[in-house]
Design a protein around this motif. Structure first.
Motif, PDB file in Angstrom:
ATOM      1  N   VAL A 409     -22.256 -37.605 149.427  1.00 39.38           N
ATOM      2  CA  VAL A 409     -21.983 -36.730 148.293  1.00 39.38           C
ATOM      3  C   VAL A 409     -21.554 -35.367 148.815  1.00 39.38           C
ATOM      4  O   VAL A 409     -22.262 -34.743 149.607  1.00 39.38           O
ATOM      5  CB  VAL A 409     -23.227 -36.583 147.387  1.00 39.38           C
ATOM      6  CG1 VAL A 409     -22.913 -35.664 146.215  1.00 39.38           C
ATOM      7  CG2 VAL A 409     -23.693 -37.945 146.887  1.00 39.38           C
ATOM      8  N   ASP A 410     -20.394 -34.921 148.385  1.00 38.53           N
ATOM      9  CA  ASP A 410     -19.907 -33.576 148.678  1.00 38.53           C
ATOM     10  C   ASP A 410     -19.956 -32.791 147.365  1.00 38.53           C
ATOM     11  O   ASP A 410     -19.089 -32.947 146.498  1.00 38.53           O
ATOM     12  CB  ASP A 410     -18.484 -33.622 149.228  1.00 38.53           C
ATOM     13  CG  ASP A 410     -18.022 -32.256 149.744  1.00 38.53           C
ATOM     14  OD1 ASP A 410     -18.582 -31.229 149.289  1.00 38.53           O
ATOM     15  OD2 ASP A 410     -17.112 -32.222 150.591  1.00 38.53           O
ATOM     16  N   GLU A 427     -23.439 -26.903 145.511  1.00 34.00           N
ATOM     17  CA  GLU A 427     -22.798 -26.690 146.802  1.00 34.00           C
ATOM     18  C   GLU A 427     -23.489 -27.574 147.828  1.00 34.00           C
ATOM     19  O   GLU A 427     -24.603 -28.060 147.617  1.00 34.00           O
ATOM     20  CB  GLU A 427     -22.897 -25.217 147.237  1.00 34.00           C
ATOM     21  CG  GLU A 427     -22.230 -24.223 146.314  1.00 34.00           C
ATOM     22  CD  GLU A 427     -22.486 -22.788 146.743  1.00 34.00           C
ATOM     23  OE1 GLU A 427     -22.912 -22.592 147.903  1.00 34.00           O
ATOM     24  OE2 GLU A 427     -22.293 -21.879 145.911  1.00 34.00           O
ATOM     25  N   GLY A 428     -22.817 -27.770 148.969  1.00 38.82           N
ATOM     26  CA  GLY A 428     -23.427 -28.492 150.074  1.00 38.82           C
ATOM     27  C   GLY A 428     -23.060 -29.953 150.115  1.00 38.82           C
ATOM     28  O   GLY A 428     -22.263 -30.450 149.308  1.00 38.82           O
ATOM     29  N   THR A 459     -29.407 -33.416 154.115  1.00 41.32           N
ATOM     30  CA  THR A 459     -28.786 -32.393 153.264  1.00 41.32           C
ATOM     31  C   THR A 459     -28.334 -31.244 154.153  1.00 41.32           C
ATOM     32  O   THR A 459     -29.033 -30.850 155.092  1.00 41.32           O
ATOM     33  CB  THR A 459     -29.764 -31.868 152.202  1.00 41.32           C
ATOM     34  OG1 THR A 459     -30.862 -31.216 152.833  1.00 41.32           O
ATOM     35  CG2 THR A 459     -30.274 -32.990 151.322  1.00 41.32           C
ATOM     36  N   ASP A 460     -27.166 -30.717 153.843  1.00 42.52           N
ATOM     37  CA  ASP A 460     -26.597 -29.618 154.618  1.00 42.52           C
ATOM     38  C   ASP A 460     -26.162 -28.523 153.650  1.00 42.52           C
ATOM     39  O   ASP A 460     -25.231 -28.714 152.856  1.00 42.52           O
ATOM     40  CB  ASP A 460     -25.406 -30.129 155.442  1.00 42.52           C
ATOM     41  CG  ASP A 460     -24.798 -29.030 156.305  1.00 42.52           C
ATOM     42  OD1 ASP A 460     -25.495 -28.023 156.562  1.00 42.52           O
ATOM     43  OD2 ASP A 460     -23.628 -29.180 156.705  1.00 42.52           O
ATOM     44  N   ASN A 476     -31.914 -27.296 153.670  1.00 33.44           N
ATOM     45  CA  ASN A 476     -31.332 -28.032 154.784  1.00 33.44           C
ATOM     46  C   ASN A 476     -32.443 -28.972 155.255  1.00 33.44           C
ATOM     47  O   ASN A 476     -33.456 -28.510 155.797  1.00 33.44           O
ATOM     48  CB  ASN A 476     -30.908 -27.104 155.928  1.00 33.44           C
ATOM     49  CG  ASN A 476     -29.730 -26.240 155.533  1.00 33.44           C
ATOM     50  OD1 ASN A 476     -28.697 -26.755 155.124  1.00 33.44           O
ATOM     51  ND2 ASN A 476     -29.878 -24.935 155.630  1.00 33.44           N
ATOM     52  N   ALA A 477     -32.264 -30.264 155.038  1.00 35.25           N
ATOM     53  CA  ALA A 477     -33.375 -31.177 155.271  1.00 35.25           C
ATOM     54  C   ALA A 477     -32.898 -32.460 155.925  1.00 35.25           C
ATOM     55  O   ALA A 477     -31.761 -32.906 155.732  1.00 35.25           O
ATOM     56  CB  ALA A 477     -34.081 -31.497 153.953  1.00 35.25           C
ATOM     57  N   THR A 478     -33.821 -33.048 156.704  1.00 33.86           N
ATOM     58  CA  THR A 478     -33.624 -34.361 157.303  1.00 33.86           C
ATOM     59  C   THR A 478     -34.866 -35.182 157.034  1.00 33.86           C
ATOM     60  O   THR A 478     -35.975 -34.787 157.381  1.00 33.86           O
ATOM     61  CB  THR A 478     -33.395 -34.259 158.820  1.00 33.86           C
ATOM     62  OG1 THR A 478     -32.251 -33.440 159.070  1.00 33.86           O
ATOM     63  CG2 THR A 478     -33.177 -35.628 159.427  1.00 33.86           C
TER      64      THR A 478
END
Length: 985
Positions: A409-410, A427-428, A459-460, A476-478
């Motif tokens: 997803v952009d 955004e992101g 997520t970026d 910002n997550a992993t």
């Protein structure tokens, strides 16, 4: 000719006007004098209650014409209709079928007389409450018609009431609340603010009805589970009734559910053999297309913009089966979207492809499994590719959820596919490849270890915001999950923020490692452990709670409970360099905090915590106190809402307090104003009561509270309602006013907005003291104080300095010098400045002393002159024993004996609120060969002396003195009993 025509028209107008006026007058007379409300109401009630299996009651029944012009009508006001279908006596709420403010009925009786036709021109019901109830046996409270089981043998069937047609022009219900409580099928529904308009034409064999129904909110429960809420509906349809087939046919019905329009058609047929309704309905989107689906998205999110679409869309559902005793129809829904695409006008990107296949099956009777099945959902557009499937089995019992997605997803480009409102921003980027399997009961039981999750989420620079609703989320997550059968994985979050009206949260970094230890016992929660590292965590819940935690590490455990292994138990071990918490206006801060605590679930939302909370330093501030409370290094034990203190030392201004004991339900007291109970042993090296009282009296003025001088503005301070403390005190030094007390020991109770000092022993003013004291204040305007002081060998001068009001109440004390035993029990109301309200004061005082000195003064000089004292400046008194009573604003000094100089005398008298006194001295022994008396009256500024007869010759005998002593003791005991009543739980 013209003039004659005008005369004829004029005459006709006059005649017509006169007839109209006469008719109006006749109607007014009929309505107001013949068919009055007082006459009609009992007739209508009697007829209705005779022909209905119900009790009708109302305020009034009125015949109307002008408000229902040009027809007569009937208006009912403030009515209730209570059904007798279930019970004849002991009516309950479920029997009240209808209650209303106003009902109006307009009929045409002439149509029936001419054509056997019933014409209802208008039937209106306003502000009604309708309660439709069916018990477990299938008996409904709306079945109130009385069956005609008796038919006269002489009356042929053809003589029965024959109706050829029922014509209903308008039936309307406005602003009604409808409740459907069906215990037979375990359904409960509420409809708020309901409006209904109904038109009907019913003939033999065939009838037509037009229905327009809407409501603002629908609440729907089935078998104790909430299935629907916050649903606004609108139904508009034409119904065809075939009386021969007992069936109802829907023609192109339209249902609007929260803005989504559905078309409905089908039949509802009465099955007389099964005593139920045979339902066969089909529903679907009014205009099935992707455009219609997109319009389901609320306008608060997407703008209404022109969109070009393509592809196939199918949205079909059925409602089929019996509705009756222990019967509910089966509901199905099928949604299919194939190769659909869309593009909004003016946007650079569009939806390239949408595919979806969704089906649902809901059987409220649970004869067959209910399920949801999203076989596929595919979305492609710009740089976004979403692929997902989901299945929920056992929907109405214990939903078994399976979910899988593989998506990219952009949000930057996705925001340019849809015409989002200006208040919404995205955004992101986000990538997800995730599989999930769990049961709803697992989540309800907090059995997280049995959640099967595998895959990852990235997520970026993710940003989601809704400015109108004050919502924003950034992250910002992993997230990596490696559990096929058990929950396990690792979570890393950087710079996460969440802002909303209910919750605000932020953290610089958060790392969590999750592990589950398998268990074969499915009845127990799986043992799960989570290791956490956090840096600068901030959490805020609206205006009620703020939490800040600096650099910290924690370990969270989930395991079977100790008392009930089927319930979960959570364990938390936390170490933080800084911890700050705010609840309302109460603030708490810790330095180098350590927490080790467990909580076991007892039932829904009820947990029993226990553990230890330790810290290096803690500061505590509450709105009830102007001074901060500082606690030194200590540990606190928590066990089932009980906090245990062991030598917890705190400092409040100049005062230090060390407490050992237990505090009950601190959280409930702070958040829900519940009773805060405590049982503590309290000790102190120094207690400055002056400063503490100022800090409570002036909670917002820290400078005034810290002042060394006693403030003249100290006010009555209110004890909080929710305190119940039992304290055992051991204070080495206590400062109050200008006096220092040492070795203060005894019990102190705080409850009922009162403070109770029970038989405290202390040393002060050069005397050994015992005191009992009660202080109560429920408002800042008025309070109550009572005390019982017992002072041994106290200097009279220091006593008057300690309690200046004694000099006013007993002015003779200032004329003595020496030490006495002083006992006083008193009770009085206080004003807002802590002053005693003299008229409310009750007191019993006993003063006993030896070798006292009667000092020089105007009073003594005058007395010595009258009785020819040798020493006219100072005289020693061998002994004195005085009893004084104060009640209703009057001071009574009971006669007592005194020996001085060459005399033995009896002294007594009274003193009033206006400071006027009337004292008498009876000379019992003197150089004078006869007995005489001296009367002293007036005020301190204007005293009058007069010789007279001795009044107290027999008043100081042992028997009389014993009576007075007993009276004073009884008065003191009564005051002490009043203290106990105030403090009684």
């Amino acid at each position: 000719m013209k003039s004659q025509t005008k005369k004829i028209l004029k005459l006709s107008g006059i005649i017509l006007g006169a007839l109209t006026a006469v008719t109006g007058i006749l109607i007014a007379v009929v309505l107001n004098f013949i068919f009055t409300s007082e006459k009609l109401t009992p007739i209508v009630l009697e007829a209705a209650n005779r022909n209905l299996n119900a009790k009708l009651d109302m305020k009034s029944v009125e015949l109307t014409f002008f408000s229902t012009f040009p027809r007569f009508g009937v208006q009912l006001t403030d009515g209730t209709l209570v059904s007798k279908a279930i019970r004849d006596t002991l009516w309950q709420r479920t029997d009240t079928l209808v209650s209303f403010k106003k009902a109006v009925a307009v009929v045409n009786p002439m149509d029936y007389l001419r054509q056997q036709k019933i014409s209802i021109h208008r039937l209106a019901l306003e502000h009604a409450d309708i309660y439709a109830y069916k018990n477990k046996d299938g008996i409904a409270n709306w079945d109130i018609t009385v069956p005609d089981t008796v038919q006269s043998a002489s009356s042929p069937a053809g003589d029965a009431m024959n109706i050829s047609e029922l014509d209903i022009r308008q039936i309307s219900i406005q602003h009604a609340t409808v409740t459907m409580d069906d215990r037979d099928t375990r359904i409960f529904a509420n409809l708020w603010d309901t409006d209904l308009t109904l038109k009907a034409n019913m003939k033999k064999g065939h009838s037509m009805l037009a229905v327009d129904f809407r409501n603002k909110n629908l609440l729907f429960w089935q078998d104790g589970q909430l299935l629907a809420n916050r649903i606004a509906t609108h139904l508009r349809t034409d119904l065809e009734l075939n009386t021969a087939r007992h069936s109802l046919l829907l023609h192109d019905a339209m249902i609007d559910i929260n803005g989504t329009k559905l078309g409905v058609k089908g039949t509802v047929r009465r099955d007389t053999a099964a005593k139920a309704l045979d339902v066969d309905l089909q529903y679907g989107l009014h205009t099935p297309s992707l455009e219609t689906v997109l319009h389901m998205i609320p306008e608060s999110i997407l703008k209404k913009t022109e969109v070009s679409v393509g592809g196939e869309v199918s949205f079909i559902g059925t409602l089929k089966g019996m509705y009756g005793k222990q019967k509910m129809p089966l509901a199905t829904l099928d949604i299919r979207i194939k190769d659909a695409f869309a593009r909004y006008a003016g946007l650079p990107y569009g939806i390239d492809k949408v595919n979806a296949d969704f089906s649902a099956r809901i059987d409220l009777m649970r004869n067959t499994p209910s399920c949801l099945n999203l076989k596929i959902f595919q979305f492609k557009g710009a740089d976004t590719d979403i692929l997902a499937d989901m299945k929920v089995d056992n929907l109405l019992t214990d939903p078994d959820i399976t979910f899988h997605t593989r998506s990219t997803v952009d949000l930057n480009t996705l925001a340019q596919i849809f015409p989002l409102q200006e208040s919404i921003g995205m955004e992101g980027k986000m990538n997800a490849d995730l599989k999930l399997r769990c049961r709803l009961s697992t989540l309800k039981k907090q059995d997280w270890g049995r959640v099967k999750m595998q895959g990852k989420i990235r997520t970026d620079k993710l940003v989601l915001r809704h400015t109108q609703k004050n919502f924003e989320f950034t992250s910002n997550a992993t997230l990596d999950f490696a559990g096929n059968e058990w929950l396990g994985g690792r979570v890393e979050i950087k710079d996460m923020t969440l802002r909303s009206p209910a919750l605000n949260s932020a953290t610089e970094s958060f790392t969590a490692a999750i592990s589950t230890y398998p268990s074969q016992d499915t009845l127990r929660p799986a043992k799960t452990e989570c290791k956490i590292e956090m840096n600068k965590l901030r959490v805020s819940l609206a205006d009620s709670l703020d939490l800040f935690c600096g650099k910290s590490s924690a370990r969270l455990k989930l395991q079977p409970g100790e008392h009930n292994p089927a319930n979960p138990q959570i364990g938390l071990t936390l170490e933080a360099d800084t911890l700050f918490c705010r609840m309302g206006d109460t603030r708490l801060g810790m330095d180098k905090a350590g927490i080790g605590i467990t909580a076991e679930k007892v039932r829904d939302s009820l947990w029993t915590p226990k553990g230890i909370i330790g810290f290096h330093r803690m500061a505590f501030r509450t709105p009830e106190c102007a001074l901060p409370i500082q606690v030194q290094k200590t540990s606190v034990t928590v066990n089932d809402r009980v906090i245990t203190l062991r030598n917890a030392t705190m400092r409040i201004g100049k005062s230090d307090i060390t407490a050992t004991g237990s505090i009950h339900d601190l959280y409930g007291a702070m958040r829900h104003h519940k009773l805060l109970r405590a049982k503590l042993d309290v000790s102190s090296e120094q207690l400055d009561c002056n400063q503490l009282i100022r800090s409570i009296s002036l909670p917002s003025d820290t400078l005034a509270a810290e002042s060394d001088t006693v403030s003249t503005e100290v006010k009555l301070f209110v004890i909080p309602k929710n305190l119940d403390f039992e304290l055992q005190t051991d204070f080495r030094k206590v400062f109050y006013e200008k006096v220092t007390f040492n070795d203060v020991r005894g019990a102190v109770d705080i409850r009922n907005q009162s403070v109770y000092l029970k038989q405290l022993s202390m040393k002060g003013m050069g005397s050994d003291m015992n005191t009992t004291l009660v202080y109560q204040a429920k408002s800042p305007e008025e309070g109550f104080a009572g005390f019982d002081f017992r002072l041994h060998n106290i200097n009279i001068g220091k006593l008057v300095d300690f309690a200046p009001s004694l000099d006013t109440i007993v002015p003779m004390l200032r004329s003595f010098e020496g030490t006495v035993d002083f006992n006083v029990a008193a009770a009085a109301s206080l004003d807002s400045a802590l002053n005693i309200k003299i008229p409310t004061m009750r007191s019993a005082i006993h003063v006993k002393g030896d070798s006292l000195v009667l000092m020089d003064g105007e009073t003594f000089a005058e007395i010595s002159k009258k009785f020819f004292f040798k020493n006219k400046k100072r005289n020693m008194i061998d002994s004195i024993s005085v009893n004084i009573g104060i009640k209703d604003g009057n001071v009574t000094v009971y006669p007592f004996e005194i020996s001085m100089d060459r005399y033995r005398a009896a002294v007594g008298g009274t003193q009033g609120l206006d400071m006027k006194f009337d004292y008498h001295i009876s000379i019992l022994k003197s150089p004078i060969p006869f007995k005489l008396g001296l009367n002293i009256s007036g005020t301190l500024d204007d005293m009058k002396f007069k010789l007279g007869k001795a009044r107290y010759k027999d008043a100081v005998t042992p028997a009389e003195v014993h009576k007075v002593d007993s009276a004073i003791v009884n008065m003191g005991q009564q005051i002490a009993e009043d203290f106990k009543k105030i403090m009684k739980r």
